[in-house]
Write a protein that holds these residues in place. Sequence first.
Motif, PDB file in Angstrom:
ATOM      1  N   GLY A 134       0.401  -1.016  -0.334  1.00 12.88           N
ATOM      2  CA  GLY A 134      -0.771   0.102   0.173  1.00 12.88           C
ATOM      3  C   GLY A 134       0.771   0.985  -0.039  1.00 12.88           C
ATOM      4  N   SER A 135       2.523   1.076   0.346  1.00 14.58           N
ATOM      5  CA  SER A 135       3.152   2.491   0.044  1.00 14.58           C
ATOM      6  C   SER A 135       3.431   3.074  -1.159  1.00 14.58           C
ATOM      7  N   LYS A 136       3.105   4.144  -0.890  1.00 15.54           N
ATOM      8  CA  LYS A 136       2.934   4.706  -2.863  1.00 15.54           C
ATOM      9  C   LYS A 136       3.713   6.459  -2.591  1.00 15.54           C
ATOM     10  N   VAL A 137       4.673   6.129  -3.819  1.00 11.88           N
ATOM     11  CA  VAL A 137       5.952   7.687  -4.214  1.00 11.88           C
ATOM     12  C   VAL A 137       5.727   8.148  -5.118  1.00 11.88           C
ATOM     13  N   ALA A 138       5.698   9.637  -5.032  1.00 12.50           N
ATOM     14  CA  ALA A 138       5.620   9.738  -6.652  1.00 12.50           C
ATOM     15  C   ALA A 138       6.677  11.286  -6.798  1.00 12.50           C
ATOM     16  N   ILE A 139       7.280  10.703  -8.511  1.00 11.25           N
ATOM     17  CA  ILE A 139       8.849  10.471  -8.564  1.00 11.25           C
ATOM     18  C   ILE A 139       9.013  11.712  -9.801  1.00 11.25           C
TER      19      ILE A 139
END
Length: 257
Positions: A134-139
Amino acid sequence: MKLAVLGSGSKGNSIFLETDNINLLIDAGFSGKKIEEQLKKIDIDICDIDGILITHEHGDHIQGAGIISRKYDIPIYITKESYEAGLLKLGKIKGENLRFIDEAFWVGDSMVYPFDVMHDAERTIGFRIEESSGSKVAIATDLGYIDNTVRESFKDVNVMVIECNYDYHKLMQCSYPWDLKARVKSRNGHLSNNDCARFIKEMYHERLQKVYLAHMSKDSNDPKIAIEAVLDELLRHGIDISVEIANQDICSELIKF
């Protein structure tokens, strides 16, 4: 999910991301040797990298990608447009290690969503990465304008890595020729401190744990000015989160989110 910025700026960009069962590099804009050294600082062996995701073909994002792929047999995920534009910099890549991307795709346990951004390359993308837990990162380290595609891609993430490239007044006063200044501040150029600050405020939610300010110019910005611009905007709206400047030469700590 664990993340460390190996380095970010006009001389090179690379981010390390660890999810439940994969290790990724997002961009490889340093020499292969430098990336290997930076990974060792966070106790990661370059042989354990499962893939290299490329945002675009500029040298400060792909300099070491081909070398690392060949030496350690690591796949490269890249758009066809960026591959063709950066072929001379990348060199020959084994067919099975060349993965053209356009739509969402799985890497191990994680879904990777590439999204287009406005920048002066043949094609530039950012990445939203969601692991199965469920963890999310945006770059997005190179973009001149925040549009609805970018907004949608940064929704509800736990970690943001976002460009904070220039201060308008320092840009106007620095030694860049006028055409370069115009390019930097255009919609296909780079993101200013103030635009970055407003975007972080807009995207804030209670599960956002960390923001990295990336691709900061050494000529048209200053870390103190940048962090003040961002924190002032956030505090004015009652937002208190961890904000860190991604350094050009110093690897950040490997942090678990």
